[in-house]
Design an enzyme around this catalytic site. Sequence first.
Site, PDB file in Angstrom:
ATOM      1  N   ARG A  39       0.308  -1.599  -0.201  1.00 12.11           N
ATOM      2  CA  ARG A  39      -0.023   0.012  -0.080  1.00 12.11           C
ATOM      3  C   ARG A  39       0.602   1.327  -0.044  1.00 12.11           C
ATOM      4  NH1 ARG A  39      -3.078  -1.126   4.864  1.00 12.11           N
ATOM      5  NH2 ARG A  39      -2.359  -3.080   5.244  1.00 12.11           N
ATOM      6  N   GLU A  99       7.315  -9.213  16.328  1.00 15.48           N
ATOM      7  CA  GLU A  99       6.796 -10.270  18.539  1.00 15.48           C
ATOM      8  C   GLU A  99       7.053 -11.126  18.336  1.00 15.48           C
ATOM      9  OE1 GLU A  99       2.642  -8.611  19.178  1.00 15.48           O
ATOM     10  OE2 GLU A  99       2.943  -9.074  21.405  1.00 15.48           O
TER      11      GLU A  99
HETATM   12  O1  LIG Z   1       3.882   0.528  12.041  1.00 17.92           O
HETATM   13  P1  LIG Z   1       3.478  -1.322  11.437  1.00 17.92           P
HETATM   14  O2  LIG Z   1       3.095  -1.687  12.864  1.00 17.92           O
HETATM   15  O3  LIG Z   1       5.041  -1.529  11.134  1.00 17.92           O
HETATM   16  O4  LIG Z   1       2.296  -1.913  10.232  1.00 17.92           O
HETATM   17  C1  LIG Z   1       2.283  -0.536   9.512  1.00 17.92           C
HETATM   18  C2  LIG Z   1       2.835  -1.934   8.119  1.00 17.92           C
HETATM   19  O5  LIG Z   1       1.613  -3.379   7.790  1.00 17.92           O
HETATM   20  C3  LIG Z   1       0.730  -2.388   6.528  1.00 17.92           C
HETATM   21  O6  LIG Z   1       1.677  -3.116   5.660  1.00 17.92           O
HETATM   22  P2  LIG Z   1       1.260  -4.531   5.729  1.00 17.92           P
HETATM   23  O7  LIG Z   1       1.706  -5.596   6.054  1.00 17.92           O
HETATM   24  O8  LIG Z   1      -0.506  -4.778   5.811  1.00 17.92           O
HETATM   25  O9  LIG Z   1       1.419  -5.082   3.852  1.00 17.92           O
HETATM   26  P3  LIG Z   1       0.488  -4.633   2.721  1.00 17.92           P
HETATM   27  O10 LIG Z   1       0.620  -3.018   2.222  1.00 17.92           O
HETATM   28  O11 LIG Z   1       0.796  -5.270   1.344  1.00 17.92           O
HETATM   29  O12 LIG Z   1      -1.405  -4.990   2.816  1.00 17.92           O
HETATM   30  C4  LIG Z   1       0.885  -1.292   5.862  1.00 17.92           C
HETATM   31  O13 LIG Z   1       0.598  -0.265   4.798  1.00 17.92           O
HETATM   32  C5  LIG Z   1       2.126  -0.559   6.670  1.00 17.92           C
HETATM   33  O14 LIG Z   1       3.288  -0.990   6.003  1.00 17.92           O
HETATM   34  N1  LIG Z   2      -5.212  -1.404  12.224  1.00 15.66           N
HETATM   35  C1  LIG Z   2      -4.895  -1.135  10.495  1.00 15.66           C
HETATM   36  N2  LIG Z   2      -5.455  -1.133   9.188  1.00 15.66           N
HETATM   37  C2  LIG Z   2      -4.704  -0.505   8.302  1.00 15.66           C
HETATM   38  N3  LIG Z   2      -3.770  -1.513   8.117  1.00 15.66           N
HETATM   39  C3  LIG Z   2      -2.557  -1.753   9.386  1.00 15.66           C
HETATM   40  N4  LIG Z   2      -1.414  -2.056   9.213  1.00 15.66           N
HETATM   41  C4  LIG Z   2      -1.609  -2.545  10.172  1.00 15.66           C
HETATM   42  N5  LIG Z   2      -2.583  -2.169  10.996  1.00 15.66           N
HETATM   43  C5  LIG Z   2      -3.429  -2.167  10.617  1.00 15.66           C
END
Ligand SMILES: O=P(O)(O)OC[C@H]1O[C@H](OP(=O)(O)OP(=O)(O)O)[C@H](O)[C@@H]1O
Ligand SMILES: Nc1ncnc2[nH]cnc12
Length: 171
Positions: A58, A95
Site C-alpha cells: 500500500r 513480536e
Molecule cells: O507500523 P507497522 O506495525 O509495521 O505496520 C504498518 C504496516 O502494515 C501494513 O502493511 P502490510 O504488512 O499489511 O502489507 P500490505 O501493504 O501489503 O497490505 C501497512 O501498509 C504498513 O506497511
Molecule cells: N489497523 C490497521 N489498518 C490497516 N492497515 C494496518 N497495518 C497495520 N495495522 C493496520
Amino acid sequence: MNLKEHIRSVPDFPKPGILFYDISTLLEHPVAWKVTVERLAEAIRPFKPDLLAGIESRGFLTAAPLALELGLGFIMIRKKGKLPGPTVPYTYDLEYGTDTVEIQEGAVPPGARVVILDDLLATGGTLNASVHLLRKVGGNVTGGACIMELTFLKGRDKLDIPFASLLQYDE
Ligand SMILES: O=P(O)(O)OC[C@H]1O[C@H](OP(=O)(O)OP(=O)(O)O)[C@H](O)[C@@H]1O
Ligand SMILES: Nc1ncnc2[nH]cnc12
C-alpha cells in the site's frame, strides 16, 4: 475536505480485535484521492526529497502518484524475494520471529535525500526497518510520511526521522 469520511474501518480484520483502516474507498474516489496526494505533497515539502521510497504494497499506491506529482523518482522497498537482480536486505524483529525488507542494489544514488511513504503507521516496525535499509545503501533519509497514523501504538517514538501523517486515529 474530511478525508476520514473516505476511509472505511473494518472490525476484526485480518484478526479478531483489529480495526482495519481500508484505503480502498479513498482510492475509489478520484477527488478525495487527489486531495490526499496534494496534502502529502505539502506535508513532505520540508523534507526536500530527491527521491521517494514506497513500502510494499500500500506504500506503493501512496508514493508512486506523489512522486509523479512532484516530478521525482520512485523506488520500491519490498518484502524478501520479490525484487530481481542483486538486492540488499535488512532483517528486523517482530513480536514473534523476524521479517526482511529488500531494495535493489544501486536504486539510491549516494547521499540522495530520500523520503519514505506508506499508507499507515502502526507499531512503526516496518517504517523503521525501511529507514535502516535505506541508510545501509547510502541514502540520507530526511523524513517519512503516511496517510494514517495509529497514535495509540506510538510507532512515531520508534522513528529517528521527522515524520508527518495526514490523519490520526486513537483507537
Ligand atoms: O507500523 P507497522 O506495525 O509495521 O505496520 C504498518 C504496516 O502494515 C501494513 O502493511 P502490510 O504488512 O499489511 O502489507 P500490505 O501493504 O501489503 O497490505 C501497512 O501498509 C504498513 O506497511
Ligand atoms: N489497523 C490497521 N489498518 C490497516 N492497515 C494496518 N497495518 C497495520 N495495522 C493496520
